[in-house]
Design a protein around this motif. Structure first.
Motif, PDB file in Angstrom:
ATOM      1  N   ASP A 100      -8.853  -2.388   9.817  1.00 13.40           N
ATOM      2  CA  ASP A 100      -8.456  -1.554   8.770  1.00 13.40           C
ATOM      3  C   ASP A 100      -8.946  -2.244   7.512  1.00 13.40           C
ATOM      4  O   ASP A 100      -9.207  -3.418   7.512  1.00 13.40           O
ATOM      5  CB  ASP A 100      -7.031  -1.671   8.634  1.00 13.40           C
ATOM      6  CG  ASP A 100      -6.083  -0.594   9.673  1.00 13.40           C
ATOM      7  OD1 ASP A 100      -6.974   0.189  10.183  1.00 13.40           O
ATOM      8  OD2 ASP A 100      -4.863  -0.782   9.805  1.00 13.40           O
TER       9      ASP A 100
ATOM     10  N   ILE B 130      -1.007  -1.305  11.068  1.00 11.89           N
ATOM     11  CA  ILE B 130      -2.092  -2.167  10.722  1.00 11.89           C
ATOM     12  C   ILE B 130      -2.798  -2.909  11.595  1.00 11.89           C
ATOM     13  O   ILE B 130      -2.371  -3.379  12.675  1.00 11.89           O
ATOM     14  CB  ILE B 130      -1.114  -3.192   9.692  1.00 11.89           C
ATOM     15  CG1 ILE B 130      -0.615  -2.668   8.761  1.00 11.89           C
ATOM     16  CG2 ILE B 130      -2.315  -4.168   9.072  1.00 11.89           C
ATOM     17  CD1 ILE B 130      -1.102  -1.804   7.817  1.00 11.89           C
TER      18      ILE B 130
ATOM     19  N   SER C 185       0.881  -1.266  -0.145  1.00 19.26           N
ATOM     20  CA  SER C 185       0.022  -0.074   0.117  1.00 19.26           C
ATOM     21  C   SER C 185       0.822   1.408  -0.002  1.00 19.26           C
ATOM     22  O   SER C 185       0.156   2.314  -0.248  1.00 19.26           O
ATOM     23  CB  SER C 185      -0.794  -0.085   1.248  1.00 19.26           C
ATOM     24  OG  SER C 185      -0.209   0.062   2.466  1.00 19.26           O
TER      25      SER C 185
ATOM     26  N   PHE D  15      -8.682  -2.564   3.196  1.00 22.54           N
ATOM     27  CA  PHE D  15      -7.831  -2.383   1.996  1.00 22.54           C
ATOM     28  C   PHE D  15      -8.569  -2.542   0.886  1.00 22.54           C
ATOM     29  O   PHE D  15      -9.471  -3.135   0.475  1.00 22.54           O
ATOM     30  CB  PHE D  15      -6.740  -3.175   1.878  1.00 22.54           C
ATOM     31  CG  PHE D  15      -5.550  -2.965   3.063  1.00 22.54           C
ATOM     32  CD1 PHE D  15      -4.559  -2.054   2.666  1.00 22.54           C
ATOM     33  CD2 PHE D  15      -5.697  -3.329   4.324  1.00 22.54           C
ATOM     34  CE1 PHE D  15      -3.555  -1.669   3.904  1.00 22.54           C
ATOM     35  CE2 PHE D  15      -4.572  -3.199   5.332  1.00 22.54           C
ATOM     36  CZ  PHE D  15      -3.518  -2.432   5.013  1.00 22.54           C
TER      37      PHE D  15
ATOM     38  N   LYS E 163      -4.691   1.546   1.502  1.00 21.02           N
ATOM     39  CA  LYS E 163      -5.429   1.553   2.809  1.00 21.02           C
ATOM     40  C   LYS E 163      -6.297   2.774   3.305  1.00 21.02           C
ATOM     41  O   LYS E 163      -6.155   3.958   2.775  1.00 21.02           O
ATOM     42  CB  LYS E 163      -4.254   1.747   4.001  1.00 21.02           C
ATOM     43  CG  LYS E 163      -4.719   1.478   5.533  1.00 21.02           C
ATOM     44  CD  LYS E 163      -3.530   1.350   6.297  1.00 21.02           C
ATOM     45  CE  LYS E 163      -4.113   1.558   7.593  1.00 21.02           C
ATOM     46  NZ  LYS E 163      -2.879   1.977   8.573  1.00 21.02           N
TER      47      LYS E 163
END
Length: 172
Positions: free
Chosen positions: A59, A55, A39, A61, A48
Motif C-alpha cells: 500500500d 493495510i 488516513s 500513502f 491511502k
C-alpha cells in the motif's frame, strides 16, 4: 507521531518504506491502527492510494496537501479495529465495567454535595437531583444512585432519618 515525522521529507511513502524506517519487519497491529487512524479520521493527514481498510506492505500513502486547520491540536482517535481485542462482547462488557467503576466516585460525591447543601432530603429528591446535576457528564440510572446511597449509608457519610426511612440526612 513517528509515522507523521516520516512525511517531513517525502510526500509519498509505501508501507514497506515506513516499516524500514521504523525498523519493524512486518505490519504490527499498532502500526496498522496508526495508519488507519491517520488516513481515516475527520482530519485525514495522509491518505491511502488503494481503497479498503486493510493495510498491506504494498500500500502507498500520500501526504494530504489540502489539509488545513485553524487549531493546533488535533485529536486522532483510533478508528474501529477489526481485531478481537477491541470487539466482541468481552470488550463491551469490560468497557462498561470500567465506566461504572469510574463513575461511582462522581455519583457518591454528588450525593454528598446535595445532602450537605440541603441537610435532609427524601430519597426521590436525592435521585432526581443527582441525575439532574450529572446529566451533562453522563446520565446515571436510579439503580446506580441507589447503590451509591447504600454504600454511603454503610460508610456513615449519610444516615436515614429516625422517623422516616425514605429521608436521608447529612452526617457532619
Amino acid at each position: 507521531m513517528l509515522i507523521l515525522l516520516l512525511f517531513n521529507t517525502r510526500t509519498k511513502l509505501t508501507v514497506t518504506q515506513i516499516l524500514r524506517s521504523l525498523q519493524t519487519p512486518s505490519v504490527t497491529p499498532e502500526i496498522g491502527r496508526a495508519l488507519r487512524t491517520l488516513s481515516s479520521s475527520k482530519y485525514a493527514l495522509i491518505y491511502k492510494a488503494t481503497p479498503g481498510p486493510e493495510i498491506n506492505e504494498h500500500d502507498e500513502f500520500h501526504l494530504n496537501d489540502a489539509f488545513e486547520s485553524a487549531s493546533r491540536r488535533i485529536n486522532l482517535t483510533d478508528v474501529g479495529d477489526e481485531e478481537a481485542e477491541t470487539s466482541g462482547p468481552e470488550h463491551t462488557m469490560r468497557t462498561s465495567e470500567l465506566l461504572v467503576r469510574d463513575r461511582r466516585p462522581e455519583i457518591m460525591a454528588c450525593i454528598v454535595r446535595i445532602l450537605k447543601r440541603h441537610q435532609t432530603l427524601e430519597h426521590s429528591q436525592v435521585v432526581a437531583q443527582v441525575i439532574e446535576e450529572l446529566r451533562l457528564r453522563f446520565v446515571p440510572t436510579a439503580a446506580d444512585v441507589k447503590r451509591e446511597i447504600e454504600a454511603l449509608l454503610e460508610r456513615e457519610y449519610i444516615a436515614r432519618d429516625v422517623n422516616e426511612q425514605t429521608v436521608y440526612r447529612y452526617v457532619a
